[in-house]
Design a protein around this motif. Structure first.
Motif, PDB file in Angstrom:
ATOM      1  N   LEU A 198       0.826  -1.205   0.000  1.00  0.00           N
ATOM      2  CA  LEU A 198       0.000   0.000   0.000  1.00  0.00           C
ATOM      3  C   LEU A 198       0.864   1.261   0.000  1.00  0.00           C
ATOM      4  O   LEU A 198       0.548   2.241  -0.692  1.00  0.00           O
ATOM      5  N   LEU A 199       1.958   1.242   0.758  1.00  0.00           N
ATOM      6  CA  LEU A 199       2.861   2.396   0.784  1.00  0.00           C
ATOM      7  C   LEU A 199       3.515   2.601  -0.584  1.00  0.00           C
ATOM      8  O   LEU A 199       3.638   3.734  -1.076  1.00  0.00           O
ATOM      9  N   ARG A 200       3.928   1.507  -1.214  1.00  0.00           N
ATOM     10  CA  ARG A 200       4.533   1.614  -2.556  1.00  0.00           C
ATOM     11  C   ARG A 200       3.529   2.186  -3.557  1.00  0.00           C
ATOM     12  O   ARG A 200       3.850   3.051  -4.369  1.00  0.00           O
ATOM     13  N   GLU A 201       2.283   1.694  -3.484  1.00  0.00           N
ATOM     14  CA  GLU A 201       1.258   2.188  -4.388  1.00  0.00           C
ATOM     15  C   GLU A 201       1.007   3.679  -4.173  1.00  0.00           C
ATOM     16  O   GLU A 201       0.899   4.445  -5.122  1.00  0.00           O
ATOM     17  N   ASP A 202       0.949   4.081  -2.921  1.00  0.00           N
ATOM     18  CA  ASP A 202       0.729   5.485  -2.615  1.00  0.00           C
ATOM     19  C   ASP A 202       1.892   6.340  -3.120  1.00  0.00           C
ATOM     20  O   ASP A 202       1.676   7.402  -3.704  1.00  0.00           O
ATOM     21  N   ARG A 203       3.109   5.854  -2.911  1.00  0.00           N
ATOM     22  CA  ARG A 203       4.298   6.576  -3.386  1.00  0.00           C
ATOM     23  C   ARG A 203       4.289   6.693  -4.897  1.00  0.00           C
ATOM     24  O   ARG A 203       4.567   7.747  -5.465  1.00  0.00           O
ATOM     25  N   ASP A 204       3.968   5.607  -5.580  1.00  0.00           N
ATOM     26  CA  ASP A 204       3.975   5.599  -7.041  1.00  0.00           C
ATOM     27  C   ASP A 204       2.898   6.514  -7.620  1.00  0.00           C
ATOM     28  O   ASP A 204       3.043   7.042  -8.718  1.00  0.00           O
TER      29      ASP A 204
END
Length: 79
Positions: free
Chosen positions: A71-77
């Motif tokens: 979820l953090l990676r998706e938000d960052r991307d």
């Protein structure tokens, strides 16, 4: 504190509440006070549960099954 006066209550209703109060070791006034307070608390609880159910219904439950790292990676991307 407020006070209530209930007029024209059937004697059988009063007698039933007196029996209930006696069974609970309370005065009639204390029994009615406890019951009215409980009824308001139950209503507040029911309202809170309905609000939480509405939040759950609108939530993306699929995100709960994914890891926080994903979820953090998706938000960052997406930023």
């Amino acid at each position: 504190m407020g006070q209530l006066l209930i007029r024209n209550l059937d004697e059988s209703v009063i007698a039933a509440w007196k029996r209930r109060a006696d069974a609970n070791g309370r005065s009639l006034q204390a029994e009615l006070h406890a019951e009215l307070t409980r009824a308001v608390s139950d209503q507040a609880r029911a309202n809170a549960i309905r609000a939480l159910d509405a939040i759950r219904a609108g939530a993306d439950m699929g995100k709960l099954e994914r890891s926080s790292l994903d979820l953090l990676r998706e938000d960052r991307d997406n930023s």
